[in-house]
Design a protein around this motif. Structure first.
Motif, PDB file in Angstrom:
ATOM      1  N   THR A   1      -7.118   3.471  -4.865  1.00 38.72           N
ATOM      2  CA  THR A   1      -5.663   3.486  -4.544  1.00 38.72           C
ATOM      3  C   THR A   1      -5.169   2.810  -5.714  1.00 38.72           C
ATOM      4  O   THR A   1      -5.716   1.785  -6.383  1.00 38.72           O
TER       5      THR A   1
ATOM      6  N   PRO B   1     -10.764   4.651  -0.628  1.00 37.77           N
ATOM      7  CA  PRO B   1      -9.689   3.403  -0.548  1.00 37.77           C
ATOM      8  C   PRO B   1      -9.742   2.527  -1.743  1.00 37.77           C
ATOM      9  O   PRO B   1      -8.660   1.922  -2.147  1.00 37.77           O
TER      10      PRO B   1
ATOM     11  N   ALA C   1      -0.237   4.179  -2.548  1.00 38.88           N
ATOM     12  CA  ALA C   1      -1.238   4.672  -2.364  1.00 38.88           C
ATOM     13  C   ALA C   1      -1.480   6.325  -2.275  1.00 38.88           C
ATOM     14  O   ALA C   1      -1.938   6.739  -3.011  1.00 38.88           O
ATOM     15  N   PRO C   2      -0.631   6.867  -1.409  1.00 36.79           N
ATOM     16  CA  PRO C   2      -0.685   8.305  -1.296  1.00 36.79           C
ATOM     17  C   PRO C   2      -0.168   8.898  -2.565  1.00 36.79           C
ATOM     18  O   PRO C   2      -0.512  10.382  -2.411  1.00 36.79           O
TER      19      PRO C   2
ATOM     20  N   GLY D   1       0.907  -1.248   0.110  1.00 36.86           N
ATOM     21  CA  GLY D   1      -0.089  -0.044   0.027  1.00 36.86           C
ATOM     22  C   GLY D   1       0.783   1.335  -0.139  1.00 36.86           C
ATOM     23  O   GLY D   1       0.159   2.353  -0.003  1.00 36.86           O
TER      24      GLY D   1
ATOM     25  N   TYR E   1      -6.556   9.227  -4.321  1.00 40.09           N
ATOM     26  CA  TYR E   1      -6.210   8.700  -2.971  1.00 40.09           C
ATOM     27  C   TYR E   1      -7.318   9.075  -2.355  1.00 40.09           C
ATOM     28  O   TYR E   1      -7.906   8.161  -1.471  1.00 40.09           O
TER      29      TYR E   1
ATOM     30  N   VAL F   1      -2.870   0.239  -6.182  1.00 38.76           N
ATOM     31  CA  VAL F   1      -3.093  -1.138  -5.926  1.00 38.76           C
ATOM     32  C   VAL F   1      -4.385  -1.769  -5.923  1.00 38.76           C
ATOM     33  O   VAL F   1      -4.518  -2.895  -6.614  1.00 38.76           O
ATOM     34  N   ASN F   2      -5.401  -1.113  -5.370  1.00 37.69           N
ATOM     35  CA  ASN F   2      -6.676  -1.593  -5.436  1.00 37.69           C
ATOM     36  C   ASN F   2      -7.479  -1.632  -7.133  1.00 37.69           C
ATOM     37  O   ASN F   2      -7.891  -2.457  -7.423  1.00 37.69           O
TER      38      ASN F   2
END
Ligand code: SF4
Ligand code: SF4
Lengths: 476, 277
Positions: free
Chosen positions: A66, A63, A53-54, A50, A59, A68-69
């Motif tokens: 992100t 959630p 993410a930021p 993660g 972001y 990765v998601n």
């Protein structure tokens, strides 16, 4: 004849687009056929830490957005289709694939919350480019007919080389060319063997009109150095290749090949772009193979950005700029910056033109994306209405797509705000950049948040617009 | 399979060390080969108009490719940096696995050249370090090398097996807690993958039993000790077999491939064009 002009009206165009779609299963297979060693690494080696993410402009939208998601959707499909454990255990092995319209629509929300800015690539612990993964997702969605109408429409216009047959679009190009010639002198169109071929897009002429005219002005001034240049009378694309934005690789190859063959006939030494958005890395890196294939050889010409040309001439002492002290900054377009690593030339140019130059707090590799790339900046209601006016026909979408458009805009606003907060920290009056999506988005951001953040009187412009009248030739 | 020809699987230690080692190496090798071959057959080389980058930039690029995510996480996700990078990796698994005295001795048994790293050996506990750092007495050892002779000086306050094992256990605990909370709150920054829990559990068990064995816990009894140490080795072997099929692949290949590819892609392939006009 339709208001759009040419031989084709909107409904026929939409019918043609609909006929290109396949079923979901075939679309998945098509997406997976594009996987190579690097994408296998992107798919299989994510640590799920993660950390990326930021870095994502989306972001704060939630959630699920992100990097990765978003990329995980491709991983799930890959596990389901390409791994034994995924086939056997399904959800227990985090394997899944979209089955119906509802699944595909959910994926649309994720796919169009990525500008392919590449920030997550630089911050990923193991070098995974989640933007590329989202690109794969888009290609699957597009193949199954899930694609925003406005992007679909303009892609079809470009692939079929119809843009200059639409009076409204042709007028924008022709008017800008006429004004440039009135202001900075005649253009020698389609001249063979010139040093430079200026690859200006239709979008340059209407989304960065002043910058477009200024770039022509700069090139005309450079003639004093004995540098000859030419351009096309009519652009061969709206902004080639729009197809990459929605992941239609075959169409992108068609457009890039058409342009490469045309340019090669003219035998320039350099192809200069003023657009620092996706066309730059596409022509120089991502689809250079396509160019080589289309020509049957490596082209003799090199692809450069106008800032690379100016920086080199500055370094060689052949030009200089009248210095001002304007508070100006540079916004690295993600494609020219992170994706191509052309970071310094625009800074060399701007520092030579203003002592008031300042970098943004987040710059170069860590630059904050404006939030308008990946077609997102074009998918807003106001842009759709404006484009409808230009082409002379309302671009109608279903109520459901209007909802989608609204959600895209909501997330876009969140991304834009992050950029605006960064800009506000250095209080520039001018934000120079080189990508039409960035210019439009930042100016929109100033409209939305400028007052609140104390940058209401700032303005985003193309860098050429800033330097054209300051340019002086020092060596002949 | 009975490697070495002595001992029978009458306790976990024997089973792990003399029976499971070869199968685990075999499974690891098969999995690793499969993954590498898969990459190789899918490799595509693409032509580009390469950037004109100087060696200085290329080397700086290499360093930054590795450092950037670390700096980034320290700035924007300090908790992840502390738990994931610092405790789990930098003062956790990496020094424990490669530099803990017992492990150096194990590595050296299979790869004699590894002995060269004895100088960097990390002691098992802070009290051992106090002995070796401050006293003139070097602990006696029946082994062919000095057991602990640390050059880490006062740093052994942190660099000791006891503490570093605790760091790892805390980091795993924290990671799992965050992941579970995110799942319960439906606020997953990164996906809830079940495989992650298997990975964390295996690592936890290895460290836990290693820690216990080193302290002769729960009893001084040799048979118990052998079983506890055996569990440590057994779980290590299970993890070893799991590596090519899990996120632990990053340790042997994925991380290095990913970072070197990123470096090539960004700092060698891309970059400003040379202009001569
Ligand atoms: S490429 Fe940019 S927008 Fe897309 S996921 Fe990565 S950080 Fe987010
Ligand atoms: S930083 Fe890289 S490895 Fe970590 S979650 Fe993001 S994509 Fe996966």
């Amino acid at each position: 004849m339709s208001a759009m002009g040419g031989d084709m009206d909107m409904s026929k165009m939409m019918e043609m687009l609909a006929s290109q779609r396949t079923d979901i299963k075939t679309a998945i297979k098509k997406m997976l056929s594009k996987i190579d060693a690097v994408t296998i690494h992107y798919i299989e080696d994510c640590l799920n830490c993660g950390i990326c993410a930021p870095s994502c402009p989306f972001y704060k939208a939630g959630p699920e957005y992100t990097p990765v998601n978003k990329a995980e959707q491709v991983r799930k499909i890959y596990r389901k289709e390409m791994t034994i454990i995924g086939k056997l255990l399904g959800g227990l092995a985090n394997a899944w694939e979209p089955k119906d319209d509802a699944d595909m629509k959910k994926l649309m929300d994720l796919a169009y919350a990525c500008t392919n800015c590449g920030h997550c690539y630089y911050t990923c612990t193991v070098g995974i480019h989640s933007g590329t993964m989202v690109g794969l997702l888009k290609s699957m969605l597009t193949a199954a007919g899930y694609v925003p109408t406005i992007l679909n429409l303009f892609e079809a216009v470009e692939v079929n080389n119809m843009h200059m047959k639409i009076p409204g679009l042709a007028k924008l190009w022709n008017d800008a060319i006429t004004e440039a010639q009135n202001k900075y002198g005649a253009i020698e169109f389609e001249k063979k063997g010139a040093d430079i071929f200026f690859m200006g897009w239709l979008t340059d002429a209407f989304m960065m009109r002043e910058g477009f005219i200024a770039t022509i002005g700069i090139l005309n001034k450079l003639k004093e150095l004995g540098i000859s240049w030419t351009t096309w009378k009519e652009p061969l694309a709206v902004r080639a290749p729009i197809s990459v934005v929605i992941g239609r690789g075959e169409n992108a190859a068609q457009v890039v090949s058409r342009i490469a063959k045309y340019v090669d006939e003219l035998r320039p030494k350099y192809v200069v772009l003023m657009d620092g958005g996706y066309p730059y890395p596409v022509f120089r890196f991502n689809m250079y193979n396509t160019i080589v294939k289309a020509l049957g050889k490596k082209p003799e010409w090199k692809i450069i950005h106008i800032t690379e040309l100016l920086a080199e001439l500055l370094r060689a002492g052949k030009i200089k700029f009248k210095k001002s002290n304007d508070p100006i900054t540079w916004h690295d377009p993600c494609q020219l910056g992170r994706h191509s690593r052309v970071f310094e030339p625009p800074r060399v140019v701007l520092k030579a033109a203003s002592v008031g130059y300042r970098d943004l707090p987040h710059n170069r590799e860590m630059n904050y994306c404006c939030g308008g790339g990946g077609g997102i900046g074009c998918m807003l209601r106001e842009v759709r209405l404006m484009m409808g006016q230009i082409i002379g026909q309302e671009i109608r979408i279903s109520p459901e797509e209007e909802e989608f458009e609204r959600r895209v805009e909501e997330k876009h606003k969140i991304a834009v705000r992050r950029k605006m907060e960064d800009i506000a920290k250095v209080q520039p009056k001018l934000i120079a950049t080189a990508c039409p999506a960035c210019v439009e988005t930042i100016n929109r951001g100033i409209r939305w948040f400028g007052e609140e953040l104390g940058i209401a009187d700032a303005k985003a412009i193309h860098i050429s617009e800033y330097v054209v009248d300051k340019l002086e030739i020092t060596k002949h | 399979m009975n490697v070495g020809g002595w001992g029978s699987p009458n306790d976990i230690f024997n089973f792990a060390v003399y029976y499971l080692l070869v199968p685990s190496i075999f499974i690891f090798s098969a999995g690793a080969t499969y993954r590498i071959v898969k990459l190789l057959v899918n490799t595509k080389w693409s032509k580009v108009q390469k950037g004109h980058n100087g060696w200085g930039e290329i080397i700086k690029g290499l360093i930054m490719t590795f450092l950037r995510p670390i700096i980034f996480s320290a700035k924007v996700k300090p908790d992840d940096f502390i738990a994931g990078i610092l405790l789990l990796h930098l003062v956790g698994v990496i020094p424990v696995l490669f530099l803990l005295g017992q492990h150096i001795s194990w590595w050296s048994y299979y790869f004699p050249a590894y002995k060269a790293l004895w100088i960097f050996s990390v002691p098992e506990s802070i009290s051992t370090s106090v002995l070796t750092v401050t006293s003139k007495v070097i602990p006696s050892s029946s082994m062919s090398f000095t057991f602990v002779n640390t050059i880490w000086g006062p740093l052994v306050v942190i660099l000791n097996g006891d503490l570093m094992s605790l760091f790892i256990l805390i980091a795993i605990g924290y990671k799992c807690a965050v992941r579970l909370t995110e799942t319960v709150m439906k606020h997953n920054i990164s996906p809830a993958r079940y495989g992650d829990y298997i990975a964390y559990l295996l690592l936890f068990l290895i460290v836990f039993f290693g820690y216990a064995a080193a302290r002769h816990w729960p009893s001084e009894n040799t048979a118990v000790y052998r079983n506890v140490l055996g569990l440590h080795v057994l779980f290590a072997e299970l993890l070893f077999m799991y590596i090519p099929f899990s996120k632990y692949w990053h340790f042997v290949f994925g991380y290095w491939y990913g970072k070197l590819h990123e470096w090539y892609d960004n700092d060698i392939k891309r970059g400003e064009m040379e202009v001569e006009l």
